[in-house]
Design a protein around this motif. Structure first.
Motif, PDB file in Angstrom:
ATOM      1  N   GLU A 375       2.974 -47.259 -30.652  1.00 28.15           N
ATOM      2  CA  GLU A 375       1.559 -47.112 -30.346  1.00 28.15           C
ATOM      3  C   GLU A 375       0.936 -48.498 -30.137  1.00 28.15           C
ATOM      4  O   GLU A 375       1.446 -49.493 -30.660  1.00 28.15           O
ATOM      5  CB  GLU A 375       0.834 -46.395 -31.491  1.00 28.15           C
ATOM      6  CG  GLU A 375       1.301 -44.979 -31.757  1.00 28.15           C
ATOM      7  CD  GLU A 375       0.678 -43.995 -30.787  1.00 28.15           C
ATOM      8  OE1 GLU A 375      -0.176 -44.420 -29.972  1.00 28.15           O
ATOM      9  OE2 GLU A 375       1.041 -42.804 -30.834  1.00 28.15           O
ATOM     10  N   PRO A 376      -0.174 -48.576 -29.381  1.00 32.16           N
ATOM     11  CA  PRO A 376      -0.853 -49.872 -29.232  1.00 32.16           C
ATOM     12  C   PRO A 376      -1.272 -50.424 -30.591  1.00 32.16           C
ATOM     13  O   PRO A 376      -1.849 -49.713 -31.406  1.00 32.16           O
ATOM     14  CB  PRO A 376      -2.073 -49.528 -28.360  1.00 32.16           C
ATOM     15  CG  PRO A 376      -1.678 -48.295 -27.621  1.00 32.16           C
ATOM     16  CD  PRO A 376      -0.792 -47.519 -28.559  1.00 32.16           C
ATOM     17  N   GLY A 377      -0.974 -51.695 -30.833  1.00 30.56           N
ATOM     18  CA  GLY A 377      -1.328 -52.323 -32.096  1.00 30.56           C
ATOM     19  C   GLY A 377      -0.289 -52.177 -33.186  1.00 30.56           C
ATOM     20  O   GLY A 377      -0.510 -52.630 -34.311  1.00 30.56           O
ATOM     21  N   ALA A 378       0.864 -51.546 -32.874  1.00 27.82           N
ATOM     22  CA  ALA A 378       1.907 -51.361 -33.890  1.00 27.82           C
ATOM     23  C   ALA A 378       2.540 -52.708 -34.248  1.00 27.82           C
ATOM     24  O   ALA A 378       2.768 -53.551 -33.391  1.00 27.82           O
ATOM     25  CB  ALA A 378       2.966 -50.395 -33.388  1.00 27.82           C
ATOM     26  N   THR A 379       2.811 -52.894 -35.540  1.00 27.74           N
ATOM     27  CA  THR A 379       3.473 -54.109 -36.012  1.00 27.74           C
ATOM     28  C   THR A 379       4.985 -53.903 -35.962  1.00 27.74           C
ATOM     29  O   THR A 379       5.507 -52.929 -36.507  1.00 27.74           O
ATOM     30  CB  THR A 379       3.027 -54.434 -37.443  1.00 27.74           C
ATOM     31  OG1 THR A 379       1.606 -54.649 -37.454  1.00 27.74           O
ATOM     32  CG2 THR A 379       3.724 -55.686 -37.953  1.00 27.74           C
ATOM     33  N   ILE A 380       5.703 -54.845 -35.321  1.00 27.62           N
ATOM     34  CA  ILE A 380       7.146 -54.707 -35.166  1.00 27.62           C
ATOM     35  C   ILE A 380       7.889 -55.447 -36.276  1.00 27.62           C
ATOM     36  O   ILE A 380       8.799 -54.909 -36.900  1.00 27.62           O
ATOM     37  CB  ILE A 380       7.591 -55.240 -33.784  1.00 27.62           C
ATOM     38  CG1 ILE A 380       6.750 -54.587 -32.674  1.00 27.62           C
ATOM     39  CG2 ILE A 380       9.069 -54.957 -33.562  1.00 27.62           C
ATOM     40  CD1 ILE A 380       6.819 -53.095 -32.645  1.00 27.62           C
ATOM     41  N   ALA A 381       7.516 -56.698 -36.551  1.00 28.51           N
ATOM     42  CA  ALA A 381       8.204 -57.489 -37.582  1.00 28.51           C
ATOM     43  C   ALA A 381       7.221 -58.513 -38.150  1.00 28.51           C
ATOM     44  O   ALA A 381       6.164 -58.789 -37.556  1.00 28.51           O
ATOM     45  CB  ALA A 381       9.438 -58.171 -37.013  1.00 28.51           C
ATOM     46  N   GLN A 382       7.588 -59.096 -39.320  1.00 28.25           N
ATOM     47  CA  GLN A 382       6.720 -60.061 -39.998  1.00 28.25           C
ATOM     48  C   GLN A 382       7.567 -61.153 -40.641  1.00 28.25           C
ATOM     49  O   GLN A 382       8.709 -60.910 -41.057  1.00 28.25           O
ATOM     50  CB  GLN A 382       5.875 -59.373 -41.079  1.00 28.25           C
ATOM     51  CG  GLN A 382       4.874 -58.363 -40.561  1.00 28.25           C
ATOM     52  CD  GLN A 382       4.155 -57.652 -41.698  1.00 28.25           C
ATOM     53  OE1 GLN A 382       4.666 -57.562 -42.806  1.00 28.25           O
ATOM     54  NE2 GLN A 382       2.968 -57.153 -41.396  1.00 28.25           N
ATOM     55  N   ILE A 383       6.994 -62.347 -40.704  1.00 28.38           N
ATOM     56  CA  ILE A 383       7.604 -63.447 -41.457  1.00 28.38           C
ATOM     57  C   ILE A 383       6.495 -64.201 -42.190  1.00 28.38           C
ATOM     58  O   ILE A 383       5.313 -64.068 -41.836  1.00 28.38           O
ATOM     59  CB  ILE A 383       8.379 -64.435 -40.537  1.00 28.38           C
ATOM     60  CG1 ILE A 383       7.421 -65.047 -39.492  1.00 28.38           C
ATOM     61  CG2 ILE A 383       9.564 -63.761 -39.885  1.00 28.38           C
ATOM     62  CD1 ILE A 383       8.050 -66.168 -38.689  1.00 28.38           C
ATOM     63  N   ARG A 384       6.883 -65.008 -43.185  1.00 28.95           N
ATOM     64  CA  ARG A 384       5.931 -65.840 -43.912  1.00 28.95           C
ATOM     65  C   ARG A 384       6.390 -67.292 -43.780  1.00 28.95           C
ATOM     66  O   ARG A 384       7.591 -67.591 -43.889  1.00 28.95           O
ATOM     67  CB  ARG A 384       5.832 -65.438 -45.381  1.00 28.95           C
ATOM     68  CG  ARG A 384       5.352 -64.022 -45.592  1.00 28.95           C
ATOM     69  CD  ARG A 384       5.037 -63.785 -47.072  1.00 28.95           C
ATOM     70  NE  ARG A 384       3.878 -64.555 -47.498  1.00 28.95           N
ATOM     71  CZ  ARG A 384       2.611 -64.158 -47.355  1.00 28.95           C
ATOM     72  NH1 ARG A 384       2.344 -63.000 -46.778  1.00 28.95           N
ATOM     73  NH2 ARG A 384       1.621 -64.917 -47.788  1.00 28.95           N
ATOM     74  N   LEU A 385       5.424 -68.170 -43.550  1.00 28.73           N
ATOM     75  CA  LEU A 385       5.752 -69.594 -43.440  1.00 28.73           C
ATOM     76  C   LEU A 385       4.534 -70.436 -43.785  1.00 28.73           C
ATOM     77  O   LEU A 385       3.406 -69.938 -43.817  1.00 28.73           O
ATOM     78  CB  LEU A 385       6.279 -69.925 -42.040  1.00 28.73           C
ATOM     79  CG  LEU A 385       5.437 -69.521 -40.823  1.00 28.73           C
ATOM     80  CD1 LEU A 385       4.316 -70.499 -40.546  1.00 28.73           C
ATOM     81  CD2 LEU A 385       6.332 -69.409 -39.591  1.00 28.73           C
ATOM     82  N   ASN A 386       4.804 -71.739 -44.021  1.00 29.97           N
ATOM     83  CA  ASN A 386       3.751 -72.706 -44.327  1.00 29.97           C
ATOM     84  C   ASN A 386       3.858 -73.827 -43.293  1.00 29.97           C
ATOM     85  O   ASN A 386       4.673 -74.748 -43.451  1.00 29.97           O
ATOM     86  CB  ASN A 386       3.905 -73.256 -45.741  1.00 29.97           C
ATOM     87  CG  ASN A 386       2.711 -74.072 -46.174  1.00 29.97           C
ATOM     88  OD1 ASN A 386       1.911 -74.535 -45.337  1.00 29.97           O
ATOM     89  ND2 ASN A 386       2.574 -74.278 -47.473  1.00 29.97           N
ATOM     90  N   PRO A 387       3.079 -73.785 -42.207  1.00 32.69           N
ATOM     91  CA  PRO A 387       3.223 -74.787 -41.135  1.00 32.69           C
ATOM     92  C   PRO A 387       3.026 -76.214 -41.605  1.00 32.69           C
ATOM     93  O   PRO A 387       3.612 -77.139 -41.049  1.00 32.69           O
ATOM     94  CB  PRO A 387       2.143 -74.369 -40.135  1.00 32.69           C
ATOM     95  CG  PRO A 387       1.846 -72.942 -40.439  1.00 32.69           C
ATOM     96  CD  PRO A 387       2.040 -72.791 -41.899  1.00 32.69           C
ATOM     97  N   SER A 388       2.211 -76.419 -42.640  1.00 34.14           N
ATOM     98  CA  SER A 388       1.941 -77.791 -43.092  1.00 34.14           C
ATOM     99  C   SER A 388       3.164 -78.435 -43.737  1.00 34.14           C
ATOM    100  O   SER A 388       3.220 -79.659 -43.868  1.00 34.14           O
ATOM    101  CB  SER A 388       0.775 -77.789 -44.085  1.00 34.14           C
ATOM    102  OG  SER A 388       1.084 -77.004 -45.219  1.00 34.14           O
ATOM    103  N   LYS A 389       4.169 -77.651 -44.137  1.00 32.05           N
ATOM    104  CA  LYS A 389       5.363 -78.176 -44.780  1.00 32.05           C
ATOM    105  C   LYS A 389       6.590 -78.037 -43.891  1.00 32.05           C
ATOM    106  O   LYS A 389       7.721 -78.203 -44.369  1.00 32.05           O
ATOM    107  CB  LYS A 389       5.608 -77.440 -46.100  1.00 32.05           C
ATOM    108  CG  LYS A 389       4.502 -77.640 -47.128  1.00 32.05           C
ATOM    109  CD  LYS A 389       4.817 -76.909 -48.403  1.00 32.05           C
ATOM    110  CE  LYS A 389       3.714 -77.103 -49.448  1.00 32.05           C
ATOM    111  NZ  LYS A 389       4.032 -76.394 -50.716  1.00 32.05           N
ATOM    112  N   MET A 390       6.389 -77.735 -42.613  1.00 30.35           N
ATOM    113  CA  MET A 390       7.514 -77.510 -41.717  1.00 30.35           C
ATOM    114  C   MET A 390       7.334 -78.326 -40.445  1.00 30.35           C
ATOM    115  O   MET A 390       6.201 -78.591 -40.011  1.00 30.35           O
ATOM    116  CB  MET A 390       7.636 -76.017 -41.360  1.00 30.35           C
ATOM    117  CG  MET A 390       7.845 -75.105 -42.562  1.00 30.35           C
ATOM    118  SD  MET A 390       7.723 -73.343 -42.135  1.00 30.35           S
ATOM    119  CE  MET A 390       9.149 -73.189 -41.055  1.00 30.35           C
TER     120      MET A 390
END
Length: 479
Positions: A375-390
């Protein structure tokens, strides 16, 4: 108390007979039985009418069996009326006699002074008259009592008649309701028959598809048998090849010396169409005839021919040359799928690798029901990260992992991947770089989700949008 029990028994008996009649009418309608050369529908109506008549008859039978007064009121009403009329005539006669006697008594009293000499005879006559008067009065009282009893019986009969008329009206209303319910049930039965016909049609189409699959399995089994024969031939050649190894070993050194030249030649190879490459694709729906199915297939093949000519650039091609080839079994299988009337995603794939200039390209059609996958707006996958430390490279690696996971989940859900690349879509690299640079403006840990901005079907491709959230609040979008 007896009246309430009687009413309850009549209601229960009427409901039981109506239920039996309804089930009997339903069974007669479903079995399409016929009585007296009537149509099944008319037979069911006749059963309903007989059931209503049986309800009315049983009700009257119970009332007559339990209430003697009701039987007398119904069957002896004319006799009671005649007795009443006779009693009224006797009452009038008695009143006339009474008036006559009273007149005689008044005359006798008026002439009492004149008939003293006749007192003895008159007294005797008076006693006789008084006796007759007493008898007349007793008869009058009896007639009055009978008249009052007749009036009471008539009132009871009228009350029971009104009750019976009310019950008959109620039974007629129930009969009308039952007829309406029967008509509704007949309409529902016709709808069910139509649905059964559609299901039977779909089952027939499924049987045809099953037969086509069995034919394909037989073909594959034949191919497997041929492969086994080839395997045996290869095993026979294995001994011969071993004897040639020494000869090939002497040539290995020379090939290794020229490997760079060979690799360069391969990179500049002339393969213009790869196995599984999509030459035509599209979505078809509302195919309700073999003619429309044939036209749709021919359009896909024409599109595949045009793309094959553009990619392969065969020499001296004529407008009448087919260029592409497809088996009759594949065309028949595709046509059977399209004739089901569903919406299908269709692709024409190259069956093998072809060098530039080849004019005979074997293709394989591929079709699957084009259903809604996301459906429109469906979430397919997720990740967590901290851009300030990468670093940017680390962020890119994590996003590549997100894309890979999204691609795999989409394929598992049913989205068609590209046969050559194995992907269901591509994310714009410029937008990806912009997204990574924008992440630097938001310190702290965040959640990156891949969502689909629009509905995704089997045919694909799948376009993704990246959404960054902190504390459940959207802070950045890209795609």
């Amino acid at each position: 108390m007896v009246g309430y029990v009687l009413i309850l028994a009549v209601i229960i008996l009427g409901g039981a007979i109506a239920t039996v009649g309804d089930r009997l009418g339903s069974k007669v309608g479903k079995a399409r039985l016929s009585l007296f050369n009537l149509r099944p529908k008319q037979t069911a109506v006749l059963i309903t009418i007989l059931t209503g008549s049986l309800i009315a008859g049983s009700t009257l039978g119970i009332l007559f069996a339990v209430s003697k007064e009701l039987r007398d009121a119904v069957f002896r009403i004319e006799s009671i009326q005649r007795q009443r009329q006779a009693a009224e005539v006797e009452l009038k006669t008695a009143l006339i006699q009474k008036n006559s006697i009273e007149s005689d008594l008044a005359a006798s009293q008026a002439n009492l002074s004149q008939v003293k000499t006749q007192l003895a005879g008159a007294t005797k006559s008076l006693k006789a008259a008084l006796t007759r008067q007493a008898q007349t009065q007793r008869l009058f009282k009896q007639l009055q009592a009978r008249y009052r009893q007749t009036q009471a019986n008539l009132a009871q009969v009228q009350a029971k008649s009104r009750t019976l008329q009310t019950e008959i009206t109620r039974l007629q209303a129930e009969q009308t309701t039952a007829l309406r319910q029967l008509q509704t049930a007949q309409g529902q039965r016709q709808e069910l028959e139509i649905a059964v016909t559609e299901i039977q049609t779909r089952l027939a189409a499924a049987e045809r598809q099953k037969q086509a699959l069995e034919d394909s399995i037989a073909t594959i089994q034949t191919q497997l048998a041929s492969a086994d024969q080839q395997r045996q031939a290869l095993l026979d050649q294995q001994t011969k090849l071993r004897s040639e190894i020494k000869t090939l070993e002497t040539s290995r050194q020379r090939l290794e010396e020229n490997v760079e030249v060979l690799l360069l030649g391969l990179r500049r190879g002339t393969i213009s169409i790869r196995a599984g490459q999509v030459l035509a694709a599209g979505v078809v729906k509302n195919i309700d005839s073999p003619t429309k199915a044939q036209q749709a297939i021919e359009e896909f093949l024409r599109q595949a021919r045009r793309n094959a000519i553009i990619l392969n650039n065969p020499q001296n091609i004529k407008p009448t040359d087919q260029v592409i080839q497809v088996t009759t079994a594949d065309i028949d299988r595709l046509m059977q799928q399209l004739l089901t009337g569903k919406t299908y995603s269709v692709r024409i794939l190259a069956a093998a690798n072809y060098l530039q200039g080849e004019a005979n390209i074997l293709v394989v059609p591929q079709a699957a029901e084009n259903t809604l996958i996301f459906e429109p707006g469906a979430t397919i996958a997720q990740i967590r990260l901290n851009p300030s430390k990468m670093s940017d490279e680390q962020i890119l690696q994590r996003l590549d992992a997100l894309f890979s996971t999204s691609n795999q989940r989409a394929i598992e859900a049913g989205v068609w991947p590209d046969p050559v690349s194995g992907t269901v879509g591509a994310f714009d690299q410029i937008e990806l770089v912009k997204f990574i640079l924008a992440l630097r403006n938001y310190p702290g840990e965040m959640e990156i989700s891949s969502i689909v901005p629009q509905a995704i079907y089997t045919s694909g491709p799948m376009k993704l949008e990246l959404v960054a959230r902190q504390n459940q609040k959207i802070i950045l979008r890209g795609g």
